[in-house]
Design an enzyme around this catalytic site. Structure first.
Site, PDB file in Angstrom:
ATOM      1  N   PRO A   2       0.844  -1.187   0.000  1.00 50.92           N
ATOM      2  CA  PRO A   2       0.000   0.000   0.000  1.00 50.92           C
ATOM      3  C   PRO A   2       0.885   1.245   0.000  1.00 50.92           C
ATOM      4  O   PRO A   2       1.595   1.509   0.960  1.00 50.92           O
ATOM      5  CB  PRO A   2      -0.809  -0.120   1.300  1.00 50.92           C
ATOM      6  CG  PRO A   2      -0.740  -1.563   1.665  1.00 50.92           C
ATOM      7  CD  PRO A   2       0.610  -1.997   1.195  1.00 50.92           C
ATOM      8  N   GLU A   3       0.862   1.963  -1.108  1.00 52.69           N
ATOM      9  CA  GLU A   3       1.578   3.223  -1.216  1.00 52.69           C
ATOM     10  C   GLU A   3       0.526   4.338  -1.258  1.00 52.69           C
ATOM     11  O   GLU A   3      -0.633   4.080  -0.945  1.00 52.69           O
ATOM     12  CB  GLU A   3       2.444   3.222  -2.494  1.00 52.69           C
ATOM     13  CG  GLU A   3       3.399   2.034  -2.555  1.00 52.69           C
ATOM     14  CD  GLU A   3       4.266   2.012  -3.803  1.00 52.69           C
ATOM     15  OE1 GLU A   3       4.483   3.078  -4.400  1.00 52.69           O
ATOM     16  OE2 GLU A   3       4.731   0.924  -4.180  1.00 52.69           O
ATOM     17  N   LYS A  58       1.629   7.538   3.689  1.00 53.65           N
ATOM     18  CA  LYS A  58       0.958   6.238   3.548  1.00 53.65           C
ATOM     19  C   LYS A  58       0.145   5.900   4.784  1.00 53.65           C
ATOM     20  O   LYS A  58      -0.178   4.746   5.028  1.00 53.65           O
ATOM     21  CB  LYS A  58       1.995   5.132   3.299  1.00 53.65           C
ATOM     22  CG  LYS A  58       2.843   5.348   2.051  1.00 53.65           C
ATOM     23  CD  LYS A  58       3.961   4.328   1.938  1.00 53.65           C
ATOM     24  CE  LYS A  58       4.921   4.687   0.810  1.00 53.65           C
ATOM     25  NZ  LYS A  58       6.130   3.845   0.791  1.00 53.65           N
ATOM     26  N   ARG A 145       1.689  -9.982   7.692  1.00 57.41           N
ATOM     27  CA  ARG A 145       3.075 -10.004   8.173  1.00 57.41           C
ATOM     28  C   ARG A 145       3.313  -9.199   9.445  1.00 57.41           C
ATOM     29  O   ARG A 145       4.449  -9.109   9.906  1.00 57.41           O
ATOM     30  CB  ARG A 145       4.000  -9.543   7.040  1.00 57.41           C
ATOM     31  CG  ARG A 145       4.106 -10.611   5.962  1.00 57.41           C
ATOM     32  CD  ARG A 145       4.870 -10.139   4.773  1.00 57.41           C
ATOM     33  NE  ARG A 145       6.281  -9.968   5.053  1.00 57.41           N
ATOM     34  CZ  ARG A 145       7.163  -9.580   4.146  1.00 57.41           C
ATOM     35  NH1 ARG A 145       6.759  -9.317   2.923  1.00 57.41           N
ATOM     36  NH2 ARG A 145       8.404  -9.458   4.452  1.00 57.41           N
ATOM     37  N   ARG A 298      16.123  -3.107  -3.301  1.00 59.89           N
ATOM     38  CA  ARG A 298      14.770  -3.506  -3.687  1.00 59.89           C
ATOM     39  C   ARG A 298      14.754  -4.111  -5.080  1.00 59.89           C
ATOM     40  O   ARG A 298      15.558  -3.747  -5.925  1.00 59.89           O
ATOM     41  CB  ARG A 298      13.826  -2.288  -3.729  1.00 59.89           C
ATOM     42  CG  ARG A 298      13.815  -1.479  -2.516  1.00 59.89           C
ATOM     43  CD  ARG A 298      12.962  -2.135  -1.441  1.00 59.89           C
ATOM     44  NE  ARG A 298      13.166  -1.485  -0.160  1.00 59.89           N
ATOM     45  CZ  ARG A 298      12.721  -0.279   0.122  1.00 59.89           C
ATOM     46  NH1 ARG A 298      12.060   0.394  -0.783  1.00 59.89           N
ATOM     47  NH2 ARG A 298      12.943   0.252   1.286  1.00 59.89           N
TER      48      ARG A 298
END
Length: 312
Positions: A2-3, A58, A145, A298
């Site tokens: 989710p950005e 965010k 998570r 990344r």
DNA sequence: CACTTGACCTGTCCGC
DNA sequence: TGCGGACAGGTCAAGT
């Protein structure tokens, strides 16, 4: 995952649903997901009415009339799903199947809801907090998570949360111009441009998906060091960043693996993505094969033809 | 000080 | 089939 566009999508959805609702009951059992004491919950959350829903970077903010706010960061796998009154739920509390027990939500709650929608299956093993409202509707905070968190903070103290004290400007704010973007980037002249885009203290809300998409749009290689970018490149990057963020909000965000909106539904930006998660496919601009590498720690997607690595 | 890497977690996928 | 290991990637803490 989710950005900015994903959190914005949830904000737009919850803004239509939550204001005016009064909290009746709150269930939580994982301290890192919801660290507040029961005393605080009883005092400032139970019985409080939702005033409005906001977003900064965010982070989602649910303002209450108790002068407290429910502040939520979804991190990677967080979800905020609203289940309206009348939807058939299989249980009222968190499933107990997470400590050693291998019970799936399905087994625990009696095998398969006829509906395949996420809503029909909540709560599930990833549910961390359930906020129940008078009238029977519920807001589920799910987080597989457990990197995300929800917490109750005095509304006047929200700007003093460490994260908010350091976070950079909103890239889609009307007042945020190319000139400001350039100045912000140049605070990290010796870092790779991708690392800088991902740095929340430079610009708020950009994550891996939109960093890769915007860099492709501007034909910039992600490992290019900021001080090697000319003014035109930075301007293009600014334009492309705004373009992908706005487009994604229009499409309800990106569902790479986990993201769903307030209704438990997926976003559709991924079908518009040009490079992200498209390694092995052709670049829509030049036809070369998109590759996946590692930049700034990344997974990074580029077109090796459109985005040349600058020679030092 | 500037910048990079590892920890936090769980689920999925890949190779043996 | 089962198992170990790599990987996913937002943010903070620790390391270089």
């Amino acid at each position: 995952m989710p950005e900015l566009p994903e959190v914005e999508t949830i904000k737009l959805g919850l803004s239509k649903l939550l204001p005016g609702k009064k909290v009746q009951k709150v269930t939580y059992d994982w301290p890192k997901s919801f660290p507040n004491s029961k005393a605080d919950v009883d005092k400032f959350l139970i019985g409080a009415k939702v005033l409005r829903v906001k977003r900064r970077a965010k982070v989602l903010l649910i303002e209450l009339d108790s002068k407290y706010s429910l502040v939520t960061h979804l991190k990677m796998t967080g979800q905020l799903v609203y289940v309206p009154y009348g939807h058939k739920l299989t249980a009222d509390s968190l499933p107990a199947g997470r400590q050693g027990s291998r019970l799936t939500a399905e087994k625990k709650f009696g095998g398969g809801h006829p509906s395949d929608s996420l809503i029909g299956r909540l709560p599930d093993r990833s549910t961390r907090v359930i906020t129940g409202f008078i009238g029977g509707s519920k807001l589920f905070f799910n987080d597989q998570r457990k990197f995300g968190w929800m917490r109750l903070v005095p509304t006047t103290e929200v700007p003093n949360i460490d994260f908010f004290k350091k976070v950079g400007p909103e890239p889609l704010a009307a007042s945020f111009k190319a000139r400001d973007f350039t100045k912000r980037l140049q605070k990290r002249p010796n870092s790779s441009v991708k690392a800088v885009l991902l740095d929340q203290t430079i610009i708020a809300g950009v994550g891996n998906i939109y960093a890769d998409e915007a860099l492709w749009g501007a034909k910039i290689h992600p490992s290019t060091v900021v001080n090697r970018l000319n003014g035109r490149s930075i301007y293009l990057l600014f334009e492309e960043l705004q373009y992908v963020l706005k487009l994604s909000i229009e499409k309800g965000g990106s569902t790479d693996r986990n993201y769903v909106n307030h209704e438990g539904k997926k976003g559709s930006y991924m079908s518009f993505a040009r490079v992200f998660r498209r390694e092995g496919q052709t670049c829509p601009r030049c036809g070369a094969t998109i590759i996946k590498t590692r930049v700034a720690g990344r997974g990074t997607h580029t077109c090796p033809n459109c985005q040349k690595e600058s020679k030092k």
